[in-house]
Design an enzyme around this catalytic site. Structure first.
Site, PDB file in Angstrom:
ATOM      1  N   GLU A 124      -4.195  11.136-120.834  1.00  0.00           N
ATOM      2  CA  GLU A 124      -4.971   9.798-121.098  1.00  0.00           C
ATOM      3  C   GLU A 124      -6.445  10.281-121.492  1.00  0.00           C
ATOM      4  OE1 GLU A 124      -6.127   5.592-119.219  1.00  0.00           O
ATOM      5  OE2 GLU A 124      -5.161   7.222-117.741  1.00  0.00           O
ATOM      6  N   GLY A 264     -11.501  11.743-112.115  1.00  0.00           N
ATOM      7  CA  GLY A 264     -11.285  12.069-110.593  1.00  0.00           C
ATOM      8  C   GLY A 264      -9.829  12.481-110.478  1.00  0.00           C
ATOM      9  N   MET A 266      -5.535  11.297-111.985  1.00  0.00           N
ATOM     10  CA  MET A 266      -4.751  10.668-113.117  1.00  0.00           C
ATOM     11  C   MET A 266      -3.403  10.322-112.741  1.00  0.00           C
ATOM     12  SD  MET A 266      -4.408   9.767-116.208  1.00  0.00           S
ATOM     13  CE  MET A 266      -2.916   9.134-116.996  1.00  0.00           C
ATOM     14  N   GLU A 267      -3.058   8.984-112.998  1.00  0.00           N
ATOM     15  CA  GLU A 267      -1.662   8.446-112.534  1.00  0.00           C
ATOM     16  C   GLU A 267      -0.483   8.768-113.325  1.00  0.00           C
ATOM     17  OE1 GLU A 267      -3.446   5.239-115.442  1.00  0.00           O
ATOM     18  OE2 GLU A 267      -4.164   6.708-114.136  1.00  0.00           O
ATOM     19  N   ASN A 268      -0.451   9.930-113.776  1.00  0.00           N
ATOM     20  CA  ASN A 268       1.042  10.164-114.537  1.00  0.00           C
ATOM     21  C   ASN A 268       2.208   9.959-113.493  1.00  0.00           C
ATOM     22  OD1 ASN A 268      -0.993  11.974-116.314  1.00  0.00           O
ATOM     23  ND2 ASN A 268      -0.848  13.152-114.518  1.00  0.00           N
ATOM     24  N   HIS A 300      -5.750   4.585-105.313  1.00  0.00           N
ATOM     25  CA  HIS A 300      -5.829   3.948-106.658  1.00  0.00           C
ATOM     26  C   HIS A 300      -4.806   4.447-107.395  1.00  0.00           C
ATOM     27  CE1 HIS A 300      -8.372   2.601-110.209  1.00  0.00           C
ATOM     28  NE2 HIS A 300      -7.636   3.772-110.860  1.00  0.00           N
ATOM     29  N   GLU A 301      -4.723   5.852-107.497  1.00  0.00           N
ATOM     30  CA  GLU A 301      -3.510   6.492-108.552  1.00  0.00           C
ATOM     31  C   GLU A 301      -2.053   6.222-108.119  1.00  0.00           C
ATOM     32  OE1 GLU A 301      -4.953   7.568-111.040  1.00  0.00           O
ATOM     33  OE2 GLU A 301      -6.920   7.658-110.171  1.00  0.00           O
TER      34      GLU A 301
END
Length: 875
Positions: A124, A264, A266-268, A300-301
């Site tokens: 991203e 911080g 990443m939500e992969n 959050h992720e």
């Protein structure tokens, strides 16, 4: 699209659906640091709704080896970063591309790169095109199958998105792993990891009875620092299923820590990659703030699994659709985890402090943009506080207008309509409104959506009139935002009697330039308590006197506005001194009010620490049309010294009363007590520097040596460093020697020195010295942020120097970073967004430094877009 200089200006209004869809992707990687071979086999389908045209794929820093369609060679051409295939069939077809990339040379940390002897990815926003040629845009969603091959000894762990299908041995000491993600996703959510890692594992069962494996992978030696992250992940799963009915949808969920990372985390899909600073924690190495931040970021992720992954963005202009919504969700989670009403209020206060420190200045600076931007040159530049934090406030206003139950109904409808789709902010707004047809939102939806399209922070003025004869109170609200149309502003309002009696509370909706609201049966003249819980991200002018603010500070049932009263009382005095150009002298009424907060038997320690902490210098600057950073610093320093002196005995009592015996836990009550004790200690050391007393610096040094947790150790060290005490040097040396093998702790060591209050140029000189330290490197984003960013963004008096040395240093670092990591360089460039508000000689010197950066021919799009907008803002 249009050309602006050498960069492409991308406009939201120009969005067009892709000419092709990619339905499935079969990727194989032969991993090698110098030359990784990537083979991509895709099932491609022409979008019949779009006029016939070539297949255009994105690719950067790649060596193309082969292009096949249905197994046959095909003609193509390359134009810059584009691969253009003119003869793509109209029928569905198989496209195979083979290329190589060089991970070890990828210092930008975008795409596939190496760190600490392993392979990691960050795709991203547009990193996937640095791995292979692709339709690298968020509205192209495909099902991925990924095979990784690598040396087994060097890279024993091979991870990618989804579920593990197969592992096995290969020749020459190599092995493989095959992964499959059953859910269609855009390329920005792709991830792979190949490294020598160890994992903490936990099996959990969802409410539906399904079993899941949770894994947190880190380098060897860090495993004991992952317990808190795992506990946070489990809590996130439980909360999301309980609050929104959203379960984990894969067999496993993996989190991986890496030291070199631009963000911080990443939500992969199913494989979250984290900056170690947002993952690792132990009492010896992490502070209470670190524990809280890790819990928030892990949540959050994880929450992105639904708000961002299952439903994603149609285009990057809709970024807040996932980020603003997910920030709101992680903030709600943190408040629910905090437990008590007071702890919840502390969470809210901290979130608003962050919003005001980062987003409000952005709204008034060179890079001001709406929550949904209209155009960009480099999308990396729009991962901003406006998109994230202001976007979260917009989502919070939805909940305020429709109620908590109504908001949950809207979320349910949103997923029913759009699961598996790439959608827009308008789609989200429609779902919330349609699920609540009789709400205050539904009738004002078009006007409410101006929050997405209008930049700037609205200003709300409030004036009240009490009629004793009729026992009515009329409140007149007006709004303005640089000539733009009125916005829908929910104003949660309470009326408080001068004796503390709660007279009324009501949600008022301001949706015109000016409106009046009348409260009836009000027995006595009230003090208005407006924007309770900070119900809208606006600047409020309520005209309250000091006496009225003191009523709210003493009696308001809304903890946020009680804190706000403490800040307003301090801000009024600091601004008056700065505007008059006179030394600040605190009056007895204010000092006694602060004493009453410190002595209050019912207020929590965490709230006391927040109320007694003065407003930040950057926030104070935002209240002034012309900013003299040195004058602001002098006023703040004077206020601190006077509070330290006048409340000395109370600070001693607070320090002693908030010592914690026993083992360390980061719970809100304990964290609040440590925070207040550390504030008290800093005040006592500051006062000792004035009086020549050696007792409290000595006690701080002893506390620093004896501390059993990082919060107390760093708090004591900060008390010495911030007061420029003689013992600070010895403590800093001891701290570095003790933690030289802990990179995240050494980051704290750099940051503490860079943020030390300026005194006779000492802090700036220390930063320049530390930039030459053997442990400092611009190549690691965490280390660059710890020193350079700490100076430029968080130490105004040290950065804004009359001799312009701070600006020269900034320009040097931006140019150096741009050649290494443009995304990080762009973030540092933002330190000059508000240069036009500076007084002379700072203003002219700042412009000269900005122009110097702009003069370099080979600037990245990340930096050039920011610098050119900064120069234009002063034209």
């Amino acid at each position: 699209m249009m050309r602006e200089g050498t960069a492409t200006l991308i406009r939201r209004e120009d969005y067009a659906a892709p000419a092709f869809w990619i339905r499935t992707v079969d990727l194989s990687f032969d991993l090698d640091p110098a030359k990784t071979l990537v083979t991509s086999k895709m099932q491609v389908e022409r979008n019949t709704a779009v006029a016939h045209g070539p297949l255009v794929l994105h690719g950067e820093e790649l060596n193309l080896l082969r292009v096949l369609i249905n197994g046959e060679s095909v003609s193509f051409r390359q134009d810059g970063h584009l691969l253009i295939i003119e003869g793509a069939p109209d029928a569905d077809f198989a496209l195979e591309i083979r290329n190589t990339c060089a991970p070890e040379k990828n210092t930008a940390l975008s795409g596939l790169y190496t760190s600490g002897g392993g392979f990691f990815t960050q795709c991203e926003a547009e990193g996937f095109r640095r791995i292979t040629y692709f339709l690298d845009r968020p509205d192209v969603m495909a099902v991925y199958t990924v095979t990784l091959r690598a040396d087994k000894k060097k890279y024993p762990v091979l991870l990618s998105n989804g579920n593990l299908l197969e592992t096995g041995e290969l020749d020459n000491g190599r092995h493989f792993a095959k992964w499959h993600d059953p859910f269609p996703k855009p390329s920005y959510l792709f991830a792979l990891v190949a490294a020598d890692l160890v994992a903490r594992e936990q099996r959990v069962k969802s409410r539906s009875g399904k079993d899941h494996l949770l894994q947190v992978y880190v380098r060897r030696g860090d495993l004991e620092k992952t317990e808190h992250a795992m506990n946070s992940l489990i809590a996130s799963l439980v909360w999301d299923e309980a609050r929104f009915g959203l379960p984990l949808d894969l067999e496993r969920f993996m989190v991986v820590g890496v030291s070199d990372f631009n963000m911080g985390a990443m939500e992969n899909k199913g494989l979250n990659i984290f900056n170690t600073s947002a993952l690792l924690a132990s009492p010896a190495t992490a502070t209470d703030a670190d524990f809280s931040r890790i819990e928030s970021i892990v949540a959050h992720e994880y929450f992105h699994n639904w708000t961002g992954n299952r439903v994603t963005c149609r285009d990057w202009f809709q970024l807040s659709l996932k980020e603003g919504l997910t920030v709101f969700r992680d903030q709600e989670f943190s408040m629910d985890m905090a437990g008590t009403p007071s702890a919840r209020a502390v969470c809210r206060i901290q979130d608003v402090r962050s919003l005001r420190a980062m987003q409000f200045p952005e709204d008034g600076g060179a890079m001001a943009h709406p929550v949904r931007p209209d155009q960009y040159v480099e999308i990396n530049n729009f991962y901003t506080a406006t998109v994230y934090e202001k976007g979260s406030e917009v989502v919070r206003m939805y909940q305020t207008l429709v109620g908590r139950a109504g908001f949950e109904a809207g979320m349910k409808l949103y997923f029913e309509r759009h699961d598996g789709q790439a959608v827009t902010c308008d789609d989200f707004a429609a779902a919330i409104a349609d699920a609540n047809p009789g709400s205050a939102l539904a009738s004002r939806l078009d006007a409410f959506k101006r929050w997405y399209s209008q930049p700037g922070t609205p200003r709300v003025q409030a004036r009240g009139h009490y009629d004793a004869a009729t026992q009515t109170y009329t409140l007149t609200l007006s709004q303005s935002n640089k000539g733009q149309a009125p916005q829908v502003i929910p104003v949660v309002t309470g009326l408080v009697g001068h004796d503390g009696t709660a007279l009324a509370e009501q949600l008022l909706v301001l949706d015109a330039a000016e409106q009046s609201f009348t409260f009836e049966n009000i027995a006595a003249e009230p003090v208005p308590s407006l924007l309770r819980g900070f119900s809208a991200p606006v600047l409020l002018d309520d005209g309250l006197s000091d006496a009225e603010l003191l009523v709210l500070l003493k009696h308001d049932a809304d903890a946020f506005n009680r804190w706000e009263a403490s800040q307003r009382l301090a801000l009024n005095r600091i601004l008056a001194a700065v505007r008059a150009g006179q030394p600040l002298v605190l009056d007895a009424a204010y000092v006694e009010a602060m004493r009453s907060v410190l002595r209050h038997p019912e207020l929590d320690a965490a709230f006391k620490e927040l109320a007694l902490t003065l407003p930040g210098e950057a926030y104070i600057a935002e209240q002034l049309e012309v900013v003299d950073p040195q004058a602001i610093h002098a006023a703040v320093e004077a206020a601190q010294i006077q509070l330290a002196q006048a409340l000395r005995e109370d600070w001693i009592a607070a320090f002693e009363a908030n010592q914690i015996q026993g083992g360390y836990t980061p719970d809100p009550v304990s964290a609040g007590r440590r925070a207040l004790a550390n504030l008290a200690l800093s005040m006592l050391v500051l006062d000792a520097q004035r009086s020549g007393d050696t007792v409290w610096p000595g006690r701080a040094y002893q506390r620093f040596k004896d501390a059993t947790n990082m919060t107390d150790r760093l708090g004591a060290l900060a008390a010495l460093v911030n007061a420029h005490a003689e013992l600070a040097e010895s403590a800093l040396s001891r701290f570095h020697a003790q933690f030289k093998g802990e990179p995240l702790v050494i980051d704290k060591w750099f940051a503490l020195q860079a943020r030390a209050p300026e005194r006779e140029g000492k802090s700036f000189a220390r930063v320049k010295q530390l930039a030459m330290h053997a442990d400092f490197s611009l190549k690691n984003p965490n280390r660059a942020r710890s020193l350079i960013f700490s100076l430029a963004l968080f130490n105004p008096a040290a950065f804004h120097r009359a001799d312009a040395a701070g600006y020269v240093f900034w320009a040097d670092q931006v140019l150096a970073l741009d050649g290494i990591n443009p995304q990080v360089a762009g973030r540092l460039a933002r330190a000059m967004d508000r240069w036009t508000t500076l007084a002379e000689p700072y203003r002219s010197a700042a412009r000269e430094a900005i122009a110097r950066v702009a003069a370099k021919a080979e600037l990245s799009n990340d930096v050039r877009e920011i610098i050119e907008r900064q120069l234009a803002s002063g034209a």
